[in-house]
Scaffold this motif. Structure first.
Motif, mmCIF file in Angstrom:
data_model
loop_
_atom_site.group_PDB
_atom_site.id
_atom_site.type_symbol
_atom_site.label_atom_id
_atom_site.label_comp_id
_atom_site.label_asym_id
_atom_site.label_seq_id
_atom_site.Cartn_x
_atom_site.Cartn_y
_atom_site.Cartn_z
ATOM 1 N N LEU A 359 0.822 -1.212 0.000
ATOM 2 C CA LEU A 359 0.000 0.000 0.000
ATOM 3 C C LEU A 359 0.857 1.263 0.000
ATOM 4 N N ARG A 360 2.132 1.112 0.232
ATOM 5 C CA ARG A 360 3.008 2.271 0.178
ATOM 6 C C ARG A 360 3.371 2.600 -1.264
ATOM 7 N N SER A 361 3.022 1.727 -2.143
ATOM 8 C CA SER A 361 3.475 1.839 -3.514
ATOM 9 C C SER A 361 2.645 2.849 -4.311
ATOM 10 N N ASN A 362 2.801 2.814 -5.616
ATOM 11 C CA ASN A 362 2.094 3.753 -6.477
ATOM 12 C C ASN A 362 0.582 3.562 -6.409
ATOM 13 N N ARG A 363 -0.096 4.570 -6.882
ATOM 14 C CA ARG A 363 -1.546 4.590 -6.831
ATOM 15 C C ARG A 363 -2.148 3.379 -7.548
ATOM 16 N N GLU A 364 -1.597 2.999 -8.686
ATOM 17 C CA GLU A 364 -2.193 1.904 -9.455
ATOM 18 C C GLU A 364 -2.033 0.582 -8.713
ATOM 19 N N VAL A 365 -0.850 0.407 -8.114
ATOM 20 C CA VAL A 365 -0.619 -0.820 -7.354
ATOM 21 C C VAL A 365 -1.569 -0.863 -6.161
ATOM 22 N N GLN A 366 -1.687 0.267 -5.500
ATOM 23 C CA GLN A 366 -2.603 0.346 -4.356
ATOM 24 C C GLN A 366 -4.007 -0.073 -4.758
ATOM 25 N N TYR A 367 -4.423 0.444 -5.888
ATOM 26 C CA TYR A 367 -5.779 0.191 -6.360
ATOM 27 C C TYR A 367 -6.054 -1.307 -6.478
ATOM 28 N N ILE A 368 -5.142 -1.995 -7.158
ATOM 29 C CA ILE A 368 -5.346 -3.431 -7.358
ATOM 30 C C ILE A 368 -5.244 -4.180 -6.028
ATOM 31 N N VAL A 369 -4.249 -3.833 -5.247
ATOM 32 C CA VAL A 369 -4.051 -4.556 -3.985
ATOM 33 C C VAL A 369 -5.244 -4.340 -3.060
ATOM 34 N N LEU A 370 -5.707 -3.113 -2.989
ATOM 35 C CA LEU A 370 -6.853 -2.838 -2.112
ATOM 36 C C LEU A 370 -8.076 -3.625 -2.556
ATOM 37 N N GLN A 371 -8.273 -3.736 -3.837
ATOM 38 C CA GLN A 371 -9.403 -4.529 -4.314
ATOM 39 C C GLN A 371 -9.310 -5.961 -3.820
ATOM 40 N N ASN A 372 -8.106 -6.503 -3.920
ATOM 41 C CA ASN A 372 -7.951 -7.883 -3.479
ATOM 42 C C ASN A 372 -8.102 -8.025 -1.971
ATOM 43 N N ILE A 373 -7.587 -7.030 -1.255
ATOM 44 C CA ILE A 373 -7.753 -7.083 0.200
ATOM 45 C C ILE A 373 -9.232 -6.993 0.541
ATOM 46 N N ALA A 374 -9.950 -6.174 -0.198
ATOM 47 C CA ALA A 374 -11.380 -6.032 0.066
ATOM 48 C C ALA A 374 -12.078 -7.378 -0.036
ATOM 49 N N THR A 375 -11.769 -8.115 -1.078
ATOM 50 C CA THR A 375 -12.385 -9.429 -1.234
ATOM 51 C C THR A 375 -11.976 -10.361 -0.095
ATOM 52 N N MET A 376 -10.705 -10.324 0.235
ATOM 53 C CA MET A 376 -10.224 -11.207 1.305
ATOM 54 C C MET A 376 -10.865 -10.844 2.641
ATOM 55 N N SER A 377 -10.960 -9.535 2.894
ATOM 56 C CA SER A 377 -11.381 -9.120 4.223
ATOM 57 C C SER A 377 -12.841 -9.467 4.492
ATOM 58 N N ILE A 378 -13.612 -9.701 3.445
ATOM 59 C CA ILE A 378 -14.991 -10.097 3.697
ATOM 60 C C ILE A 378 -15.022 -11.484 4.313
ATOM 61 N N GLN A 379 -14.220 -12.371 3.730
ATOM 62 C CA GLN A 379 -14.280 -13.749 4.200
ATOM 63 C C GLN A 379 -13.502 -13.966 5.487
ATOM 64 N N ARG A 380 -12.364 -13.335 5.569
ATOM 65 C CA ARG A 380 -11.557 -13.580 6.762
ATOM 66 C C ARG A 380 -11.113 -12.260 7.357
ATOM 67 N N LYS A 381 -11.944 -11.732 8.193
ATOM 68 C CA LYS A 381 -11.656 -10.458 8.843
ATOM 69 C C LYS A 381 -10.327 -10.473 9.560
ATOM 70 N N GLY A 382 -10.090 -11.571 10.246
ATOM 71 C CA GLY A 382 -8.932 -11.633 11.128
ATOM 72 C C GLY A 382 -7.622 -11.333 10.438
ATOM 73 N N MET A 383 -7.548 -11.646 9.151
ATOM 74 C CA MET A 383 -6.295 -11.466 8.444
ATOM 75 C C MET A 383 -5.810 -10.026 8.489
ATOM 76 N N PHE A 384 -6.738 -9.086 8.365
ATOM 77 C CA PHE A 384 -6.299 -7.706 8.223
ATOM 78 C C PHE A 384 -6.634 -6.837 9.426
ATOM 79 N N GLU A 385 -7.296 -7.424 10.406
ATOM 80 C CA GLU A 385 -7.687 -6.629 11.556
ATOM 81 C C GLU A 385 -6.519 -5.914 12.221
ATOM 82 N N PRO A 386 -5.371 -6.582 12.386
ATOM 83 C CA PRO A 386 -4.266 -5.879 13.051
ATOM 84 C C PRO A 386 -3.766 -4.677 12.257
#
Lengths: 1112, 483
Positions: A359-386
């Protein structure tokens, strides 16, 4: 020059006209601000038209320049043409003029012509054929880079007629010695396939062959081709699976991404789901993050009672994990998706830290990574809670990033963190970015429905927002409040009243419609207000938005049903307005409602149920994340980003119910036995990458074996090993020359390998050694060494017992060795004899004094050897040396050494210090009458590139005693002097070693056929020859071989003709082949030919060999 | 270019078959525009999609290449460079991009992934240039994006800056570099060390020499790089002065709330290296307190296992500048915030004047001076102008973009810099409901705020004694103060 200046003038002219055209365009734009993009493009395109005329003339110029005899003019023309191509201008009419230059000697012109050809060949197919022969010639070039680039350009010319030529070239290149050429062959496969899909079957064959390739350079490209051409042929992967897993770390980053994605798909078809267990054991918990590996293992142990992960599955997970540390975001994402789709749920958590890092990276990288985190975080909250705070929004983030972060925060919201989150949300609501503020309000709404504790708080907060000055915010709040109230309508009369008041001020249609709907739905709760609202809206009906009109009708209908006394007339008025509305939707609705609520003869039974229909209990809307069902797309893919199937998307299959046969991944015996001999020509190029990580691989391998011990595959491999051992033996004995030594060398080779391994395990501290990397250990043949290895072997037996499939060769050889032991004992003296023949005056000194610990063999070599077939590649094997030169050289005279004398000679024991080091045996003698202490090597003055492996310091040398130590020097294939200081406790003496060129070689064996083939590729510049006089006594075969081999470390190539003797070797440092041919002619002359890429060494060698044969 | 561009527009199917002449594309476009505007330019473009390609690959999906084409587009929407690795994709595919660009309020908001009927456009925006890659089938989007960024980095490495002018001036070099970087749309050589050996970067001297001798920048010797022992290092490196410099740069990302308390703060660090060493040096770099590093990512040259086991960075460096390591300091450590901002920004409902006052002061700086302080703030739209007086430095308020920036310079702890004055709001509008956030930039030399210290740097494998230098610096990353 003059020509240039006229050109310059032209260019200026052109650019002026472009400028004026541009001005014109800008003028247009300012005049008409509503200009569409299309028109802008047209305007922009206008300028080339205007100066079209000039182009024609300048093209004539270019043609002339291309015809010119001067390279500089041609080059200038080509540069300008490339400039035209880059701007998207047409330069195709120059094709005939350009294509003539394809054979240009000037590499710069050539490159630019290639660029041009790739661009236009497709359009000028007939003319393009003129260039083909040039490439065909270049495909045979001795220089690998020229071969590669020829293949690259040839395959990029999209002309269907040359498909057969391309096919042939690809086939040829796929068995090229250079991995770089093979890599290009893999690239060419895709190009050919897209040009002519009919070639599929043939191409699959090539892919199959290249998949077996051991080079890290090739792996990524061939998997890419596989994905492109035959992604469904999963069976091709089985045999290469383990190899790919092990190579992965060393493949270049782009190849890693492709391979990881492919392996993800593969694993989903081949292994059992590790998730079923998870469901029983536990859900993902935070503690797993910080769990050490040990704990993890323990846990795995626990799980094993229910589910055992296939060791290959584990191998994949383990080998991809280090890649999370890659600097390349695509690689990290690829590993993350692999863990998501393949790892047990408890382990997937390790990827989150790395993803957050991206997420420290460029805007485009952030965009894609955040999308994937969004999908992950729905199913497994615990992964990103910290990492919740990492998703806090900054005012400088672009809107799309902000909304994605918000999405994730909402997904992560729970009872514990909701209060912090809501406070954060409050800041966002006030944001100047209204789109984002609106999204925040929705997020608050979602939190409110998901976490019941805060519903009231949220609702109150939202109601406060209703007094916000910004309309968008208010409107969004209304909509969200409406949804919230629907979920719990019990006691919100007050809020509804409040909202009814707002109706006068709010103009946003959605919000107005929402308020009206609310009042209609809960009209019984606000009996006084509702009819009044209807009255007001009836007045403004004609000016409302369609959305609002529908709700007014709706409100009217509901009031008519509940409170007909007050509202009958109003409703009828509204219905009449609706009847003549412009929109047919409204007219339809009006008619429908009228039929339902106003009873007449036609309406019949339905109107009786009108109340039930209109005022039925409505299910509350579910506020869900838009990322809810994105997870049916594989994470990290384009389809996932777009949330729709992209062309060419390959579905990730479900886990199989029953695991397919895991033994398909075992590499069969015959193959590995063959590879054994097949490899050494190639591995040269693999080393670079290998050396960097192989130590890690090794350790991993060990742990792999521990974790997988006891599983089926281990015992299986054991069995195989026995087979392999016997094949080894048989292949050895069937080889035509040097029977005894050959089989011997085989077994010794493995023994040596194992020794290295053991050594390496115990002593991994030596930095230097690591730097030098791990090299392929070749057989050693000095008798003392044999003893050494065999004794060492016993000690390492226990260790190798635990080795698993990866170190199969080691294990196998152990097995075969055990069987062979008695036989070997018999053989050992024989070998000794053989050496003693040569070592007439030189006593073999025992080497173990200076423990050659540095020789290390990458265990991955064992794996290296798997999956490489011999079928077509040539057999060039490094052999043991045939002869050891007797000559010793003086290093330090005893006079100048104050009584310390030193001699050195080249022991020709390859590979003790890594295969680039020339081993040198140094014998130091104490001629004084005192002890000399601490003899070691001091400061080294080596030419650049040269390296030296010192011998271990000799602590003490008794008077009159002598001791021999072995050191290694990498001479970088040059005869430069290595200077260093030989130090004792008190003194230091400058000494130097200059190698005879014959010692910079490593003998190889090859068949006569291969020899001729290689020789064919090393002609022209790479060939030096001379005629020499041969003394009559030297003309017999044996003598020639003996003399040549003594002079230079060459391997003998079996020859069919009596008068031709062939020798082959490769240079120590770069591994270039060195082919020596001695052809006896009449009258005691002979032709001496040397073929090598290293022409300097070649000619020096020629000079040195000359006297050897001519002297008596 | 667009030969045989069949455009199935409603009623205007135009086929251009290899018309002679240079300005073909232009001709095609002009013809399109000049025709009756029945379909309307926008409608025509939007509805009928891109033209079918002349020599279309057999089936879409079959002819997939990772990256099909690359277009470089400047801020005003001109395509100033195009490169195709497979058959030519018509420029008109970019129209979809322009559409999205228009829809987005700012360049930053153009979505990085845009689907079109037959292609997908993946773009990155850097240095005011859009790098738009055209792809045809499923590919990991980060793969393309990461590659495009690598392209930009390479240009920057080659030319010092990456701008439209520079790219246009060096179009041949750019083209050659792109040619080497991708083969059939698949990355081939992306290490700048290797690329520089294949194609020499232009220098002033070389440009002069080239104009006189008429040679280009293509390396006249074939590189050995692809096959060298170390894939990222070229062979035969020689320097008279052997130097290795390492810059430890830490950035503080923080959000400070109204009251001055920290909402979130973290330290991200990098170690950038400039290594100019002869031969094949093997370096090890060790830290006094490696435990500080929580999450790290390495240049491929770093031996991962060595780090795992000993927490030592062991590597054979590439030649020249490169980023050795980026790291994140573990969240457990409290982040020392080196500066504070006192602010008093208020708008009144009644009058069209507001008060504005900020003071910047040092907090925990470990005795070092805070330099290069720069305060920027995006004012609400309703702000017309600002009348401010700084106690030091210069300030600018741009009434168009509403951006206030104040270049403070050094902070003198004895006399804290402040900026005071009034804000005039548009008459008639109500006061903005949120105060603007303040973005802060600063630098502190000779300090790594996390306390990370390099212990030693050792070199093996070469004989000479290199000059070694290590520099520390702390900077503000995304440092925001909410008001």
């Amino acid at each position: 020059m003059e020509q240039n200046s006229t050109m310059l003038g032209k260019i200026i002219e052109v650019s002026c006209s472009i400028k004026s055209a541009l001005k014109g365009k800008n003028f247009d734009v300012t005049l008409k601000p509503y200009l569409t993009v299309e028109e802008k493009r047209l305007a922009a395109a206008g300028d080339p038209c205007r100066c079209m005329k000039q182009y024609f003339t300048s093209n004539e110029d270019l043609k002339q320049m291309l015809e010119s005899s001067k390279d500089s003019a041609k080059l200038d023309a080509m540069k300008r043409i490339v400039g035209m191509i880059a701007k998207g201008k047409n330069a195709s009419e120059l094709f005939p003029a350009v294509v003539k230059n394809v054979a240009s000697k000037n590499i710069e012109i050539k490159k630019l012509v290639y660029v041009y050809l790739m661009r236009y060949a497709e359009e000028q197919q007939d003319l393009a054929l003129l260039s083909i022969s040039t490439f065909q010639r270049a495909l045979k070039d001795p220089n690998q880079l020229i071969r590669a680039s020829a293949l690259r350009v040839l395959s990029s010319i999209r002309v269907p007629i040359i498909v057969p030529i391309m096919m042939l070239a690809i086939k040829e290149a796929s068995s090229d010695l250079s991995p770089y050429v093979r890599k290009n062959a893999a690239h060419a496969i895709q190009k050919l396939y897209s040009l002519d899909p009919e070639q599929k079957e043939m191409l699959i064959e090539v892919i199959e062959k290249l998949l077996k390739d051991r080079s890290t350079l090739v792996a990524g490209s061939v998997v890419m081709a596989f994905e492109e051409v035959c992604p469904d042929r999963i069976d091709l992967i089985h045999k290469n699976y383990r190899k790919l897993c092990n190579l992965l770390v060393d493949v270049e980053e782009w190849g890693q991404v492709v391979i990881i994605h492919m392996l993800t798909r593969y694993a989903r078809t081949q292994f059992l789901s590790p998730w079923k267990v998870d469901e029983v054991v536990d859900e993902y918990s935070e503690s797993n993050f910080y769990e050490s590996d040990e704990e993890q293992k323990e846990k795995d142990q626990k799980l094993k009672t229910i589910y055992t992960m296939d060791p290959d599955h584990r191998l994949l997970l383990r080998n991809t994990k280090p890649l999370l540390q890659s600097r390349n975001a695509a690689v990290v994402m690829a590993v993350a998706q692999l863990y998501w789709h393949l790892a047990p749920k408890s382990e997937a958590g390790i990827v989150s830290k790395s993803l957050v890092r991206l997420l420290r990276s460029n805007r485009e990288v952030q965009y894609i990574v955040l999308q994937n985190i969004a999908t992950m975080s729905i199913q497994r909250k615990g992964m990103f809670e910290p990492y919740l705070k990492s998703f806090y929004v900054r005012s400088t983030d672009p809107t799309m990033i902000k909304t994605l972060k918000l999405e994730i925060m909402t997904n992560l919201a729970n009872e514990a963190n909701i209060s912090t989150l809501l406070r954060e949300f409050q800041t966002y609501v006030k944001s100047q970015d209204k789109q984002f503020a609106a999204a925040t309000i929705q997020a608050i709404g979602r939190c409110a429905t998901n976490i019941t504790e805060v519903t009231d708080t949220c609702l109150n907060g939202l109601v406060c927002l209703l007094s916000n000055r910004d309309e968008i915010v208010v409107a969004e709040s209304v909509v969200v409040i409406k949804k919230l109230l629907q979920t719990q309508p019990a006691h919100h009369g007050e809020i509804i009243k409040h909202m009814a008041k707002l109706l006068d001020n709010i103009t946003v249609p959605v919000a107005r419609a929402s308020i009206l709907w609310l009042i209609g739905e809960y009209c019984e709760r606000v009996p006084k207000i509702a009819p009044d609202v209807l009255r007001k809206t009836a007045k403004s009906f004609t000016n409302e938005d369609d959305l609002v009109k529908l709700q007014i009708l709706n409100l009217g209908a509901k009031l008519y049903l509940t409170n007909s006394k007050q509202t009958k007339l109003l409703t009828q008025y509204v219905l009449n307005l609706g009847k003549y509305d412009q929109s047919y939707d409204i007219r339809d609705r009006t008619r429908f409602i009228r039929q339902l609520i106003v009873p007449n003869e036609k309406s019949g039974a339905l109107s009786k149920y009108a109340k039930k229909i209109f005022l039925a209990q409505k299910p509350a809307p579910l506020l869900e994340s838009p990322f809810k069902d994105r997870d049916h797309f594989q994470l990290g893919t384009l389809s996932h980003t777009l949330n729709s199937r992209a062309t060419g998307y390959l579905e990730l299959s479900d886990w199989p119910e029953v695991a397919p046969d895991p033994s398909v991944r075992n590499v069969d015996v015959a193959e590995s036995a063959k590879e054994w001999t097949g490899i050494p020509g190639k591995p040269k190029k693999e080393k670079p990458t290998e050396k960097f990580y192989s130590e890690s691989e090794e350790e991993e391998d060990d742990s792999a074996s521990t974790s997988s011990s006891g599983s089926g595959s281990a015992s299986e491999s054991e069995k195989e090993d026995e087979d392999e051992g016997s094949t080894d033996e048989s292949s050895g004995s069937s080889s035509p020359s040097e029977e005894s030594t050959d089989s011997e060398s085989d077994s010794k080779e493995s023994a040596a390998k194992k020794r290295c391994r053991a050594v390496n395990e115990s002593d991994s501290q030596d930095i230097k050694k690591k730097a030098e990397g791990i090299s392929i250990k070749r057989s050693t043949s000095s008798s003392s060494d044999t003893e050494y290895t065999s004794s060492d072997e016993c000690s390492s037996d226990s260790k190798s017992d635990s080795e698993s499939g990866k170190s199969r060769n080691a294990t196998s050889n152990k097995v075969s060795k055990k069987e062979e032991k008695p036989a070997q004992d018999r053989k050992t003296p024989k070998t000794q004899d053989m050496f003693l023949l040569d070592l007439d005056d030189f006593c073999p000194v025992t080497t173990p004094v200076a423990v050659p610990t540095a020789a290390v063999l990458s265990p991955s070599l064992a794996a290296d050897l798997e999956g490489l077939s011999l079928s077509s590649s040539s057999v060039i094997d490094v052999t043991m040396q045939v002869s050891v030169p007797t000559k010793t050289h003086e290093l330090l005279h005893r006079m100048s050494g104050k009584g310390l004398a030193a001699h050195y000679h080249f022991s020709r024991q390859p590979g003790i210090f890594g295969d680039r080091m020339v081993p040198v045996q140094v014998t130091v003698t104490n001629t004084t009458d005192q002890k000399i202490e601490n003899i070691h090597i001091g400061e080294k003055k080596l030419p650049p590139g040269m390296r030296m492996h010192e011998f271990n310091p000799i602590e003490c040398l008794e008077p009159g005693g002598s001791i021999t130590a072995t050191m290694g020097i990498d001479f970088c294939d040059s005869t430069q002097t290595a200077s260093f200081q030989l130090c004792t406790k008190d003194d230091h003496f400058s000494v130097n070693i200059q190698p005879p060129v014959g010692e910079l070689l490593l003998p190889v064996t090859m068949s006569e056929k291969d020899f001729k083939k290689e020789q064919g590729m090393l002609t022209g510049m790479n060939e030096t020859s001379t005629t020499i006089a041969v003394a009559p006594q030297n003309s017999t075969r044996l003598v020639i071989i003996e003399r040549v081999v003594k002079a230079a470390n060459l391997g003998v190539v079996p020859s069919g003709q009596d008068n031709i003797h062939r020798f082959a070797a490769k240079t120590m440092h770069s591994g270039s082949l060195m082919l020596v041919t001695v052809e006896l002619k009449e009258s005691s002359t002979a032709q001496l030919i040397i073929n090598t890429e290293k022409t300097v060494i070649g000619s020096v060698l020629l000079r040195e060999l000359k006297p050897v044969l001519s002297q008596g | 270019m667009a030969e045989r561009a069949a455009r199935p527009g409603p009623g205007t199917a135009e086929v251009f078959v290899r018309a002679p002449g240079a300005g073909l594309a232009a001709a095609a476009l002009r013809a399109r525009g000049a025709g009756p505007t029945g379909a309307g330019p926008v409608g025509g473009r939007g509805l009928c999609g891109e033209p079918a390609r002349g020599f279309a690959p057999p089936q879409p999906g079959l002819a997939a290449a990772m990256i099909h084409s690359l277009f470089l587009i400047n801020a005003s929407g001109d395509i100033f460079l195009e490169k195709h690795w497979k058959s030519v994709v018509s420029r008109s595919v970019c129209d979809y991009f322009f559409e999205a660009q228009e829809r987005a309020s700012e360049a930053e908001n153009v979505p990085p992934v845009i689907p079109t009927p037959h292609h997908y456009l993946l773009s990155v925006y850097r240095h005011k240039i859009f790098f738009v890659a055209v792809i045809q089938s499923e590919v990991p989007p980060l793969f393309v994006i990461e590659f495009l960024h690598r392209v930009v980095d390479t240009f920057q490495d080659y030319f010092g800056v990456c701008s439209e002018v520079i790219i246009k001036d060096n179009v041949v070099v750019v083209y050659e570099v792109l040619e080497e970087m991708l083969d059939n749309g698949f990355p081939l050589a992306t290490e700048s060390n290797i690329l520089k050996e294949l194609i020499k970067p232009p220098t002033i001297l070389r440009t002069v020499v080239n104009t006189i001798t008429g040679s280009t920048n293509v390396g006249d010797q074939l590189p050995t790089g692809q096959l060298s022992v170390v894939p990222w290092r070229r062979t035969g490196v020689k320097y008279t002065n052997n130097e290795a410099y390492f810059d430890v740069i830490e950035e503080i990302d923080a959000i400070i709330d109204k009251s001055g308390s920290t909402i979130t703060a973290e330290i991200q660090g990098v170690i950038d290296a400039c290594v100019k060493l002869t031969g094949m040096p093997d370096l090890t770099l060790s830290f006094m307190n490696p435990r500080l590093l929580d999450d790290v990512s390495f240049h491929p040259c770093v031996r991962f296992k060595r780090w795992e086991s000993e927490r030592i960075l062991s590597f054979i460096p590439p030649d020249g500048n490169f980023r050795l390591l980026s790291y994140h300091v573990s969240a457990q450590n409290l982040v020392a915030i080196p500066v504070y901002v006192k602010h008093n920004i208020s708008f009144r409902d009644s009058s069209s004047l507001g008060r504005f006052e900020i003071t910047v002061g040092p907090k925990q700086t470990m005795g070092k001076t805070v330099e290069g302080v720069m305060v920027t703030s995006q004012m609400p739209k309703s702000v017309l102008n600002m009348t401010l007086t700084p106690s030091q430095g210069t300030h600018v308020f741009d009434p168009v973009t509403k951006l206030l920036s104040w270049d403070v310079g050094k902070i003198n702890p004895q006399k804290l810099p402040s900026l005071k004055g009034s804000v005039s709001l548009q008459a008639g509008t109500s006061k903005p409901d949120e105060n603007p956030t303040i973005n802060l930039q600063f630098k502190i030399q000779q300090l790594a705020i996390s306390g990370l210290k390099v212990n030693r740097l050792d070199m093996y494998g070469e004989k000479y004694k290199p000059f070694k230098g290590i520099k520390y610096m702390t900077k503000a990353g995304k440092f925001q103060v909410r008001t």
